[in-house]
Design a protein around this motif. Sequence first.
Motif, PDB file in Angstrom:
ATOM      1  N   GLN A 262       0.817  -1.211   0.000  1.00 23.56           N
ATOM      2  CA  GLN A 262       0.000   0.000   0.000  1.00 23.56           C
ATOM      3  C   GLN A 262       0.853   1.264   0.000  1.00 23.56           C
TER       4      GLN A 262
ATOM      5  N   LEU B 152     -10.801  -1.375  -2.372  1.00 24.11           N
ATOM      6  CA  LEU B 152     -11.324  -1.610  -1.022  1.00 24.11           C
ATOM      7  C   LEU B 152     -11.527  -3.107  -0.747  1.00 24.11           C
ATOM      8  N   PHE B 153     -11.039  -3.546   0.395  1.00 26.25           N
ATOM      9  CA  PHE B 153     -11.135  -4.957   0.791  1.00 26.25           C
ATOM     10  C   PHE B 153     -12.605  -5.375   0.902  1.00 26.25           C
TER      11      PHE B 153
ATOM     12  N   ASP C  29     -15.548   1.045   7.002  1.00 30.26           N
ATOM     13  CA  ASP C  29     -14.665   0.132   6.264  1.00 30.26           C
ATOM     14  C   ASP C  29     -13.763   0.917   5.316  1.00 30.26           C
TER      15      ASP C  29
ATOM     16  N   TRP D  22      -9.640   1.525   5.478  1.00 28.34           N
ATOM     17  CA  TRP D  22      -8.832   1.110   4.330  1.00 28.34           C
ATOM     18  C   TRP D  22      -8.031   2.286   3.757  1.00 28.34           C
TER      19      TRP D  22
ATOM     20  N   LYS E 115      -5.757  -4.653   9.477  1.00 26.50           N
ATOM     21  CA  LYS E 115      -6.751  -3.584   9.595  1.00 26.50           C
ATOM     22  C   LYS E 115      -7.947  -4.114  10.374  1.00 26.50           C
TER      23      LYS E 115
END
Length: 348
Positions: free
Chosen positions: A131, A178-179, A240, A244, A255
């Motif tokens: 990241q 985004l996860f 969320d 992130w 996270k």
Amino acid sequence: MDLDGGSSSTISTGARAIPGRPVRHGALYQFTQQNLPACKPVLTPAAVISTFLLMGFIFIPVGLVTLRASYSVVEIVDRYDIECVPEEYRSNKVAYVKDDSVSKNCSRFLKVPKSMRAPIFIYYQLDNYYQNHRRYVKSRTDRQLLHGLGYNDTSSCRPLESSDDLPIVPCGLIAWSLFNDTYKFSRGPSELKVNRKDIAWKSDRNHKFGKHVYPFNFQNGTLTGGAKLDPTIPLSDQEDLIVWMRTAALPTFRKLYGRIEEDLEADDVIVVNLKNNYNTYSFGGKKKIVLSTSSWLGGKNDFLGIANLFVGSFSILISIIFLVLHLKSPRPYGDTAYASWNKKSISS
């Protein structure tokens, strides 16, 4: 003129003054000549040995206390990215994760090694995920996150600043990726509720993401990156996304996903029903789920305790070496025979 003002002065020597010579008083002259009052301790053997012993006696107890706090944390880590791929797709995991017709449901069974007291924090951990890549980190605009469509300069979000000639909110690679794995937990016949409120920093919710900014044209392109966002919920409530968007500095990071606010007893079996949606197979990444308690020092981390023990032990070792050398070869204080200009005479 005084030298403290920054210029040269004239000095009167008898009947006439000599220009360009500094005044031999004042703070600036004393500073340049290193004549200011200063503490100049004499580093005697007793003082040095006592200092290292004191450091050892301080650092070793601190290290033991921090290690004890770290060991009191109960942590369960389970890697699921390989086991949650069907056998027929093990040779081509990328095709599996990109095929929407294949079910991504998976169940994992976690045994609690020791009793875990609430709150129990749920993390997802990603390995080999950079990241901190420069282009990835820059692909966002904080003003758009705060003001929404009212801010039009989204050039920093390239290559994902717009889709079908319409702006994207939130734009950029970070939001796009985004996860999107999801987890549900149960113990026996009862479901464990997961609290997903207040998982993001309060400062981020209140000052970085707008309360009246809503997702717009997000994940509507031909290439979908990660999770989709509810267009009826403002960004300040989509925690969320907020979690992130705070990018990690290292390629292995965790996270916060939520919290279980029930105690778990030793030997309990926790069933995790998850959806294995997120694509880490394209770059050789790993996915893990983590359940962890916390201590007064935070999560499980042995480094601080080990570092304190190392510094304390090394200080005591140095003090012992210095003590032996002092007892073996003592010399009186202020002996000029050991000065640098007398070393030749000593050696001869």
